[in-house]
Design a protein around this motif. Structure first.
Motif, PDB file in Angstrom:
ATOM      1  N   PHE A   1      32.833  39.745  32.557  1.00  0.00           N
ATOM      2  CA  PHE A   1      33.390  39.747  31.201  1.00  0.00           C
ATOM      3  C   PHE A   1      34.840  40.210  31.209  1.00  0.00           C
ATOM      4  N   THR A   2      35.644  39.568  30.345  1.00  0.00           N
ATOM      5  CA  THR A   2      37.056  39.924  30.201  1.00  0.00           C
ATOM      6  C   THR A   2      37.338  40.138  28.716  1.00  0.00           C
ATOM      7  N   GLY A   3      38.602  40.447  28.413  1.00  0.00           N
ATOM      8  CA  GLY A   3      38.953  40.691  27.011  1.00  0.00           C
ATOM      9  C   GLY A   3      39.345  39.427  26.254  1.00  0.00           C
ATOM     10  N   SER A   4      39.424  38.287  26.935  1.00  0.00           N
ATOM     11  CA  SER A   4      39.792  37.023  26.275  1.00  0.00           C
ATOM     12  C   SER A   4      39.750  35.881  27.288  1.00  0.00           C
ATOM     13  N   GLY A   5      39.844  34.661  26.760  1.00  0.00           N
ATOM     14  CA  GLY A   5      40.005  33.504  27.636  1.00  0.00           C
ATOM     15  C   GLY A   5      41.343  33.596  28.369  1.00  0.00           C
ATOM     16  N   THR A   6      42.341  34.089  27.669  1.00  0.00           N
ATOM     17  CA  THR A   6      43.679  34.243  28.270  1.00  0.00           C
ATOM     18  C   THR A   6      43.617  35.155  29.490  1.00  0.00           C
ATOM     19  N   GLU A   7      42.913  36.262  29.358  1.00  0.00           N
ATOM     20  CA  GLU A   7      42.807  37.175  30.509  1.00  0.00           C
ATOM     21  C   GLU A   7      42.080  36.488  31.673  1.00  0.00           C
ATOM     22  N   ALA A   8      41.028  35.755  31.362  1.00  0.00           N
ATOM     23  CA  ALA A   8      40.277  35.067  32.430  1.00  0.00           C
ATOM     24  C   ALA A   8      41.186  34.081  33.163  1.00  0.00           C
ATOM     25  N   ASP A   9      41.999  33.325  32.409  1.00  0.00           N
ATOM     26  CA  ASP A   9      42.936  32.369  33.028  1.00  0.00           C
ATOM     27  C   ASP A   9      43.953  33.103  33.912  1.00  0.00           C
ATOM     28  N   ASN A  10      44.536  34.160  33.364  1.00  0.00           N
ATOM     29  CA  ASN A  10      45.536  34.931  34.133  1.00  0.00           C
ATOM     30  C   ASN A  10      44.946  35.453  35.426  1.00  0.00           C
ATOM     31  N   TRP A  11      43.734  35.967  35.330  1.00  0.00           N
ATOM     32  CA  TRP A  11      43.094  36.558  36.511  1.00  0.00           C
ATOM     33  C   TRP A  11      42.820  35.489  37.567  1.00  0.00           C
ATOM     34  N   ALA A  12      42.244  34.379  37.121  1.00  0.00           N
ATOM     35  CA  ALA A  12      41.892  33.321  38.081  1.00  0.00           C
ATOM     36  C   ALA A  12      43.140  32.848  38.838  1.00  0.00           C
ATOM     37  N   ILE A  13      44.230  32.638  38.106  1.00  0.00           N
ATOM     38  CA  ILE A  13      45.414  32.017  38.711  1.00  0.00           C
ATOM     39  C   ILE A  13      46.198  33.021  39.550  1.00  0.00           C
ATOM     40  N   LYS A  14      46.527  34.153  38.960  1.00  0.00           N
ATOM     41  CA  LYS A  14      47.308  35.148  39.717  1.00  0.00           C
ATOM     42  C   LYS A  14      46.445  35.739  40.835  1.00  0.00           C
TER      43      LYS A  14
ATOM     44  N   LYS B   1      40.151  39.173  44.042  1.00  0.00           N
ATOM     45  CA  LYS B   1      40.329  40.631  43.922  1.00  0.00           C
ATOM     46  C   LYS B   1      40.422  41.011  42.440  1.00  0.00           C
ATOM     47  N   PRO B   2      40.119  42.283  42.109  1.00  0.00           N
ATOM     48  CA  PRO B   2      40.244  42.702  40.702  1.00  0.00           C
ATOM     49  C   PRO B   2      41.678  42.537  40.203  1.00  0.00           C
ATOM     50  N   PHE B   3      41.788  42.337  38.904  1.00  0.00           N
ATOM     51  CA  PHE B   3      43.088  42.112  38.269  1.00  0.00           C
ATOM     52  C   PHE B   3      43.463  43.351  37.451  1.00  0.00           C
ATOM     53  N   ILE B   4      42.431  43.945  36.823  1.00  0.00           N
ATOM     54  CA  ILE B   4      42.635  45.148  36.007  1.00  0.00           C
ATOM     55  C   ILE B   4      42.001  46.299  36.773  1.00  0.00           C
ATOM     56  N   HIS B   5      42.782  47.322  37.029  1.00  0.00           N
ATOM     57  CA  HIS B   5      42.290  48.426  37.855  1.00  0.00           C
ATOM     58  C   HIS B   5      41.956  49.645  37.015  1.00  0.00           C
ATOM     59  N   GLY B   6      40.985  50.388  37.461  1.00  0.00           N
ATOM     60  CA  GLY B   6      40.555  51.594  36.745  1.00  0.00           C
ATOM     61  C   GLY B   6      39.140  51.936  37.168  1.00  0.00           C
ATOM     62  N   GLY B   7      38.227  51.926  36.207  1.00  0.00           N
ATOM     63  CA  GLY B   7      36.842  52.314  36.488  1.00  0.00           C
ATOM     64  C   GLY B   7      36.072  51.259  37.271  1.00  0.00           C
ATOM     65  N   ALA B   8      34.780  51.554  37.458  1.00  0.00           N
ATOM     66  CA  ALA B   8      33.951  50.697  38.318  1.00  0.00           C
ATOM     67  C   ALA B   8      33.133  49.668  37.532  1.00  0.00           C
ATOM     68  N   GLN B   9      33.529  49.413  36.273  1.00  0.00           N
ATOM     69  CA  GLN B   9      32.750  48.489  35.441  1.00  0.00           C
ATOM     70  C   GLN B   9      32.737  47.074  36.033  1.00  0.00           C
ATOM     71  N   GLU B  10      31.798  46.292  35.562  1.00  0.00           N
ATOM     72  CA  GLU B  10      31.674  44.882  35.992  1.00  0.00           C
ATOM     73  C   GLU B  10      31.616  44.777  37.515  1.00  0.00           C
ATOM     74  N   ASP B  11      30.799  45.676  38.095  1.00  0.00           N
ATOM     75  CA  ASP B  11      30.620  45.669  39.546  1.00  0.00           C
ATOM     76  C   ASP B  11      31.968  45.815  40.273  1.00  0.00           C
ATOM     77  N   LYS B  12      32.785  46.668  39.740  1.00  0.00           N
ATOM     78  CA  LYS B  12      34.122  46.994  40.288  1.00  0.00           C
ATOM     79  C   LYS B  12      35.080  45.803  40.238  1.00  0.00           C
ATOM     80  N   ARG B  13      34.774  44.799  39.407  1.00  0.00           N
ATOM     81  CA  ARG B  13      35.651  43.629  39.395  1.00  0.00           C
ATOM     82  C   ARG B  13      36.594  43.601  38.190  1.00  0.00           C
ATOM     83  N   ARG B  14      36.210  44.299  37.112  1.00  0.00           N
ATOM     84  CA  ARG B  14      37.093  44.311  35.936  1.00  0.00           C
ATOM     85  C   ARG B  14      36.911  45.664  35.243  1.00  0.00           C
ATOM     86  N   ALA B  15      37.914  46.521  35.455  1.00  0.00           N
ATOM     87  CA  ALA B  15      37.804  47.880  34.930  1.00  0.00           C
ATOM     88  C   ALA B  15      37.951  47.898  33.412  1.00  0.00           C
TER      89      ALA B  15
END
Ligand code: PLP
Length: 392
Positions: free
Chosen positions: A67-80, A219-233
């Motif tokens: 899960f992400t905060g938007s479709g925009t975030e999902a696109d940014n993460w996939a590409i970058k 690799k994770p795009f947003i860093h911080g806690g271990a949520q989403e199996d350490k993939r999206r803090a």
């Protein structure tokens, strides 16, 4: 006055079942899903149920949904994320992507990446062979949207996926406009990543997801806690995620009937506009088009004025995409289709959804011809055209 809502591509109305499912998590079930007590486990269980429902809708495994905060975030993460993970410097995309994809690619260009922007044909389709021709030994990612938000063209993703899988290149698709509206199957399309967004399928705003195929080392795009199996803090938007899960379950079940119903309303709109409004040009294809999407460009009409007239009749529509309305630049999608600038400024997108009735379609069809006529009557260029000046 009844509201005529023809802007479902911008956002959809929250489904009542989604709202009902969300309410407990906005009130007494407020636990943080990372907690170790029963109150938290209730929230965790609800998030996991929603994940399973999203996965089922696109034929993925629950652990492949983040899960992400938007479709925009999902696109940014996939590409970058793909650019970073692969250590390769070339990306292939298309000229008609959403800005979430295009601007991510442009950002990478500023950081030493090479991006190929594939053209589309005059109906808005990308040729799979063009993807193959553009592949290079250093291609890190191909990112091609499944369905276009402005003119509804549905791209041949399965044919593209066959190529990228064979050539060992990651494939991402922005399926934000497709999920919940047409059947979407990540296995059949052979995609490695897919973005979706809940508010486009009657879920709440601010909830997106990225499907990441098992084995793809993003690799994770947003860093911080271990949520989403350490993939999206970040603490999960529990209520929003629950709403997304309910909305996808409801809308997926409705696709077989809704897509047929909306296709018939769409074709009625297209046929009637073509018959009753001269100098009206359909943007995008007739077939392989999102069931709810209609886009026309009217010569000698400024879409801002048309949208204003429609608004006065409680009709909500858009000039192209919600993100670019108000911008003086013609839409990059229409430009890619070869629509001349002046014509692009007369573009109207009508996007329908589960609440759109035949009576709504008839109402908009009654409004449009006199409005277009009224605006043209004020256009000096149209006057010249009628006098024949522009015929030569
Ligand atoms: N991709 C496409 C094709 C879209 O239409 C949109 C929204 O309009 C997005 C991405 C962005 O999604 P979100 O509004 O969840 O950020």
């Amino acid at each position: 006055m009844k509201q005529l809502y023809f802007d479902n591509a911008a956002t959809t109305m929250l489904h009542p079942d989604a709202l009902a499912a969300m309410m407990p998590y906005l009130t007494d079930q407020f636990g943080n899903p990372s907690g170790v007590y029963e109150h938290a486990r209730t929230a965790r269980k609800a998030v996991e149920e929603a994940r399973a429902r999203i996965a089922e809708a696109i034929n993925a495994k629950p652990e492949e949904i983040v899960f992400t905060g938007s479709g925009t975030e999902a696109d940014n993460w996939a590409i970058k994320g793909a650019a970073q993970a692969r250590g390769l410097k070339h990306i292939i995309t298309s000229a008609i992507e959403h800005h979430a994809v295009l601007h991510s690619c442009q950002y990478l260009e500023k950081h030493g990446f090479d991006v190929t922007y594939l053209p589309v044909d005059k109906e808005g389709f990308i040729r799979p062979e063009a993807v193959e021709e553009a592949l290079r030994p250093d291609t890190a990612l191909v990112t091609i949207m499944l369905a276009n938000n402005e003119m509804g063209a549905i791209q041949p993703l399965a044919a593209i996926g066959e190529i990228t899988r064979r050539r060992g290149v990651w494939l991402h698709t922005d399926a934000v406009q497709a999920v919940g509206h047409i059947p979407v199957d990540v296995q059949a399309m052979q995609v490695d990543m897919l973005s979706l967004s809940a508010h486009k399928f009657y879920g709440p705003k601010g909830v997106g997801a990225l499907y990441v195929r098992g084995g793809v080392g993003l690799k994770p795009f947003i860093h911080g806690g271990a949520q989403e199996d350490k993939r999206r803090a970040g603490t999960e938007n529990v209520a929003g995620i629950v709403g997304a899960g309910t909305a996808i379950a409801v809308t997926s079940g409705e696709i077989p009937t809704e897509s047929v119903r909306l296709t018939s309303l769409r074709d009625k709109l297209i046929d009637s506009i073509e018959k009753n409004i001269p100098l009206a040009h359909l943007n995008g294809p007739r077939k392989n088009r999102l069931p709810g999407n209609v886009s026309f460009s009217f010569d000698f009409v400024e879409n801002g004025s048309l949208l204003h007239l429609l608004d006065m009749e409680a009709c909500c529509a858009s000039g192209g995409s919600a993100c670019s309305s108000g911008s003086p630049e013609p839409s990059h999608v229409l430009t890619a289709l070869g629509v001349p600038v002046e014509r692009a400024h007369g573009t109207l997108r009508l996007s329908m959804g589960r609440h759109t009735t035949e009576a709504d379609v008839d109402a908009v069809l009654a409004l449009l011809p006199p409005m277009v006529g009224q605006l043209r009557a004020k256009s000096p260029l149209y006057g010249d055209y009628l006098e024949g000046d522009l015929h030569d």
